[in-house]
Design an enzyme around this catalytic site. Structure first.
Site, PDB file in Angstrom:
ATOM      1  N   LYS A   1       0.855  -1.196   0.000  1.00 35.39           N
ATOM      2  CA  LYS A   1       0.000   0.000   0.000  1.00 35.39           C
ATOM      3  C   LYS A   1       0.885   1.237   0.000  1.00 35.39           C
ATOM      4  CE  LYS A   1      -1.890   2.854   2.501  1.00 35.39           C
ATOM      5  NZ  LYS A   1      -1.682   4.230   1.934  1.00 35.39           N
TER       6      LYS A   1
ATOM      7  N   GLY B   1       6.620   4.653   8.602  1.00 33.93           N
ATOM      8  CA  GLY B   1       5.803   5.857   8.715  1.00 33.93           C
ATOM      9  C   GLY B   1       5.927   6.465  10.091  1.00 33.93           C
ATOM     10  N   SER B   2       4.877   7.139  10.528  1.00 32.42           N
ATOM     11  CA  SER B   2       4.931   7.853  11.808  1.00 32.42           C
ATOM     12  C   SER B   2       4.758   6.893  12.984  1.00 32.42           C
ATOM     13  CB  SER B   2       3.842   8.916  11.849  1.00 32.42           C
ATOM     14  OG  SER B   2       2.574   8.296  11.832  1.00 32.42           O
TER      15      SER B   2
ATOM     16  N   GLY C   1       2.238   3.771  13.619  1.00 30.90           N
ATOM     17  CA  GLY C   1       2.879   2.515  14.037  1.00 30.90           C
ATOM     18  C   GLY C   1       2.161   1.884  15.217  1.00 30.90           C
TER      19      GLY C   1
ATOM     20  N   GLU D   1       9.371   0.731  11.023  1.00 32.85           N
ATOM     21  CA  GLU D   1      10.459   1.689  10.813  1.00 32.85           C
ATOM     22  C   GLU D   1       9.817   3.063  10.927  1.00 32.85           C
ATOM     23  OE1 GLU D   1      12.504   4.279   9.660  1.00 32.85           O
ATOM     24  OE2 GLU D   1      12.598   3.524   7.600  1.00 32.85           O
TER      25      GLU D   1
ATOM     26  N   CYS E   1      13.336  10.000   7.833  1.00 36.69           N
ATOM     27  CA  CYS E   1      13.058   9.529   9.197  1.00 36.69           C
ATOM     28  C   CYS E   1      14.256   9.715  10.119  1.00 36.69           C
ATOM     29  CB  CYS E   1      12.631   8.074   9.160  1.00 36.69           C
ATOM     30  SG  CYS E   1      13.697   7.054   8.157  1.00 36.69           S
TER      31      CYS E   1
ATOM     32  N   GLU F   1       9.060  15.228  16.250  1.00 36.85           N
ATOM     33  CA  GLU F   1       9.489  15.118  14.856  1.00 36.85           C
ATOM     34  C   GLU F   1       8.767  16.160  14.011  1.00 36.85           C
ATOM     35  OE1 GLU F   1       8.381  11.541  12.476  1.00 36.85           O
ATOM     36  OE2 GLU F   1      10.500  11.504  11.942  1.00 36.85           O
TER      37      GLU F   1
HETATM   38  P1  NAI Z   1       1.544   8.064   8.366  1.00 33.74           P
HETATM   39  O1  NAI Z   1       2.375   7.241   9.253  1.00 33.74           O
HETATM   40  O2  NAI Z   1       0.148   8.328   8.799  1.00 33.74           O
HETATM   41  O3  NAI Z   1       1.511   7.412   6.906  1.00 33.74           O
HETATM   42  C1  NAI Z   1       2.411   6.428   6.454  1.00 33.74           C
HETATM   43  C2  NAI Z   1       1.655   5.335   5.730  1.00 33.74           C
HETATM   44  O4  NAI Z   1       0.735   4.721   6.630  1.00 33.74           O
HETATM   45  C3  NAI Z   1       0.817   5.830   4.550  1.00 33.74           C
HETATM   46  O5  NAI Z   1       0.834   4.856   3.539  1.00 33.74           O
HETATM   47  C4  NAI Z   1      -0.569   5.915   5.156  1.00 33.74           C
HETATM   48  O6  NAI Z   1      -1.597   5.804   4.197  1.00 33.74           O
HETATM   49  C5  NAI Z   1      -0.578   4.736   6.088  1.00 33.74           C
HETATM   50  N1  NAI Z   1      -1.544   4.805   7.183  1.00 33.74           N
HETATM   51  C6  NAI Z   1      -2.019   5.915   7.804  1.00 33.74           C
HETATM   52  N2  NAI Z   1      -2.895   5.567   8.770  1.00 33.74           N
HETATM   53  C7  NAI Z   1      -2.971   4.222   8.767  1.00 33.74           C
HETATM   54  C8  NAI Z   1      -3.692   3.274   9.538  1.00 33.74           C
HETATM   55  N3  NAI Z   1      -4.518   3.638  10.518  1.00 33.74           N
HETATM   56  N4  NAI Z   1      -3.513   1.961   9.280  1.00 33.74           N
HETATM   57  C9  NAI Z   1      -2.658   1.576   8.326  1.00 33.74           C
HETATM   58  N5  NAI Z   1      -1.970   2.414   7.556  1.00 33.74           N
HETATM   59  C10 NAI Z   1      -2.114   3.730   7.763  1.00 33.74           C
HETATM   60  O7  NAI Z   1       2.298   9.435   8.136  1.00 33.74           O
HETATM   61  P2  NAI Z   1       1.749  10.764   7.425  1.00 33.74           P
HETATM   62  O8  NAI Z   1       0.345  11.036   7.865  1.00 33.74           O
HETATM   63  O9  NAI Z   1       2.006  10.630   5.984  1.00 33.74           O
HETATM   64  O10 NAI Z   1       2.722  11.874   8.026  1.00 33.74           O
HETATM   65  C11 NAI Z   1       2.501  12.454   9.301  1.00 33.74           C
HETATM   66  C12 NAI Z   1       3.805  12.653  10.019  1.00 33.74           C
HETATM   67  O11 NAI Z   1       4.391  11.416  10.301  1.00 33.74           O
HETATM   68  C13 NAI Z   1       4.870  13.397   9.248  1.00 33.74           C
HETATM   69  O12 NAI Z   1       4.738  14.758   9.376  1.00 33.74           O
HETATM   70  C14 NAI Z   1       6.134  12.883   9.870  1.00 33.74           C
HETATM   71  O13 NAI Z   1       6.440  13.576  11.045  1.00 33.74           O
HETATM   72  C15 NAI Z   1       5.795  11.478  10.225  1.00 33.74           C
HETATM   73  N6  NAI Z   1       6.283  10.539   9.193  1.00 33.74           N
HETATM   74  C16 NAI Z   1       7.444   9.915   9.430  1.00 33.74           C
HETATM   75  C17 NAI Z   1       7.965   9.077   8.489  1.00 33.74           C
HETATM   76  C18 NAI Z   1       9.240   8.402   8.736  1.00 33.74           C
HETATM   77  O14 NAI Z   1       9.789   7.767   7.851  1.00 33.74           O
HETATM   78  N7  NAI Z   1       9.757   8.511   9.920  1.00 33.74           N
HETATM   79  C19 NAI Z   1       7.336   8.845   7.194  1.00 33.74           C
HETATM   80  C20 NAI Z   1       6.082   9.533   7.051  1.00 33.74           C
HETATM   81  C21 NAI Z   1       5.604  10.345   8.026  1.00 33.74           C
END
Ligand code: NAI
Ligand code: MG
Length: 496
Positions: free
Chosen positions: A191, A244-245, A249, A266, A300, A401
């Site tokens: 996804k 992701g976040s 997680g 991660e 990240c 972050e």
């Molecule tokens: P997110 O963690 O919500 O999204 C990452 C992935 O998870 C996307 O594919 C999203 O569609 C999916 N996702 C979201 N909610 C989910 C759920 N309940 N169940 C399963 N999958 C789900 O991160 P987002 O909203 O894109 O960014 C928000 C903040 O998170 C950013 O501002 C940043 O601080 C942090 N972030 C950190 C990352 C890293 O690599 N450390 C990567 C992305 C975001």
């Protein structure tokens, strides 16, 4: 043939104007609901494509296809056959690399100079996993039981993997998930992030062209709360590999409880980057700067808490601010651009929100500090490289972050003190140390509680070297033998 495309003027060949469909069981299909969503260029706001919007029903179909493939034809593939497919895929990625990198640039806004520099990483990951396909093996184990028993282990694929990725590096994140799946004989439902689904879909075309059987790799774009959540809680998914976040997680862990699926996470960080007065300033200034400004801080492991030894603090922090000011912020499609836009309006709001918080908390911006509101960049989500001085450990900009090009610069005086303060965070992903003193370097390498420590460099990555988190930066490792998590089965044979 690699024809270097000028992404500023030429239409990208993947952007045909037709709706981008999802890949399920080897077929390109619409969403069951018929719904689509838009994917936009964050530099210009232009709609790049309409993309099939998957949800629970599509995830169900994709998981069923992945299960059939796992138990069916794919299970008969020998390691060398999976290796050959991975090598073919590596070749296809290499041949089509300029197109893939341009698509990353258009869809998520990383500068073309950055996405084009990922060739070795993308192709190297696939070749590494190709090597692993024939290198994995169980062990024979001497046992101490009375009588004659022969015991050994079999390493077996985990099964159907749900891979959920963010938007900050769509091509390499996809490869990082698909590679180990193909190496070990698993199957996957990927996804992509809703902000940047296009490169994963183009990569999936190459996956099929490489000869991966139908159902082994499925790609279901859609939103996190719908498609992502359905995958994370699916009863027939054996493992979720999430990037992701940390907040999401935690949701993934909760969703995994239903069938106790394996989870690897991660997540984010607030990584310390520690600069001693004895460091080689010529490399430390750009090194510490790019540890945060690269990809507009959307990495990240970005080294966002910059601890600087007191006696060089003013000078060093000033130089990093000047370095940041000198970086070229602009259209990501321009080969000269060093810092592109943030990925989305939401991310822009988040980052500018932290810029305000930082000022309210009493931190002093030495460079940047505000969104670009003048000229042609005003339409995009541009934040220039920002350095906050006078930051204290307990400020929110030192603990949370931000995921933008924002450095929080903090002074320190003593090595034990800085180790303790560097560790005073809920995260533990990356860390940096800049010094010419080898014993300091080793002390910090041992003292810092984080998955990676970079000494006199930052963000070095290799397919063979494990990467991952301590504490709330997650668990499990990507890259290295550690990523080839498999079920270990013990086999006992009574021989007499
Ligand atoms: P997110 O963690 O919500 O999204 C990452 C992935 O998870 C996307 O594919 C999203 O569609 C999916 N996702 C979201 N909610 C989910 C759920 N309940 N169940 C399963 N999958 C789900 O991160 P987002 O909203 O894109 O960014 C928000 C903040 O998170 C950013 O501002 C940043 O601080 C942090 N972030 C950190 C990352 C890293 O690599 N450390 C990567 C992305 C975001
Ligand atoms: Mg989200």
């Amino acid at each position: 043939m690699n024809v270097v495309q000028d992404v500023r003027t030429e239409r990208h060949p993947f952007l045909t104007g037709k709706t981008k469909r999802m890949l399920i069981d080897g077929k390109w299909v619409e969403a069951a609901s018929g719904k689509t969503f838009e994917s936009r260029n964050p530099g210009t706001g232009e709609v790049l494509a309409h993309v099939a919007e998957g949800d629970a029903e599509d995830v169900d179909r994709a998981v069923a296809a992945a299960r059939r493939a796992f138990e069916g034809p794919w299970s008969k593939f020998k390691p060398f056959q999976r290796q050959a497919i991975l090598l073919r895929l590596a070749e296809l990625v290499e041949q089509n690399f300029d197109e893939l990198s341009a698509l990353d640039t258009l869809d998520m806004g990383a500068p073309i100079s950055r996405t084009r520099a990922m060739r070795q990483r993308a192709v190297g990951l696939l070749r590494y996993y190709a090597g692993m396909a024939t290198a994995l093996h169980g062990e024979t184990i001497e046992n101490s039981l009375p009588g004659e028993y022969f015991s050994y282990t079999l390493k077996e694929p985990v099964g159907v993997v749900g891979a959920i990725i963010p938007w900050n590096a769509p091509l390499t994140s996809s490869i990082w998930k698909i590679g180990p799946v193909l190496a070990t004989g698993c199957t996957v439902v990927l996804k992509p992030a809703e902000e940047a689904p296009l490169t994963p879909l183009r990569l999936a075309e190459l996956v099929m062209e490489a000869g991966v059987p139908p159902g082994v790799v499925n790609v279901v774009p859609g939103y996190g709360e719908t498609a992502g959540a359905a995958l994370a809680s699916h009863r027939d998914v054996d493992k979720v590999a999430f990037t992701g976040s940390h907040v999401t997680g935690q949701e993934i862990i909760k969703a995994s409880a239903g069938n106790l699926k394996r989870v690897s996470l991660e997540l984010g960080g607030k990584s310390p980057d520690i600069v001693f007065a004895d460091a080689d300033m010529e490399t430390a200034v750009p090194g510490a700067g790019m540890a945060v400004f690269a990809n507009s801080g959307q990495i990240c492991s970005a080294g966002t808490r910059m601890f600087v030894e007191q006696r060089v603090y003013d000078e060093f922090v000033g130089r990093v601010a000047k370095f940041g000011d000198g970086l070229r912020v602009g259209d990501s499609r321009d080969p000269e651009t060093q810092v592109g836009p943030l990925v989305s309006e939401q991310q822009l709001e988040r980052v500018t929100g932290y810029l305000n918080i930082g000022r309210q908390e009493g931190a002093r911006p030495l460079s940047g500090g505000e969104r670009v509101t003048e000229g042609p960049l005003a339409k995009g989500y541009f934040v220039p490289p920002t350095v906050f001085a006078d930051v204290r450990d307990d400020m929110r900009i030192a603990q949370e972050e931000i995921f933008g090009p924002v450095i929080s610069a903090i002074p320190f005086t003593d090595i034990d003190e800085v180790i303790a303060r560097a560790n005073r965070t809920q995260f533990g992903l990356g860390s940096g140390v800049w010094t010419r003193d080898v014993s300091k370097a080793h002390r910090l390498a041992k003292g810092i509680r984080a998955g990676s420590v970079w000494v006199n460099c930052y963000q070095a990555m290799d397919p063979a070297v494990p990467f991952g988190g301590y504490k709330m930066s997650g668990y499990g490792r990507e890259s290295g033998i550690q990523q080839m998590e498999e079920n270990v089965k013990a086999v006992w044979i009574k021989t007499a």
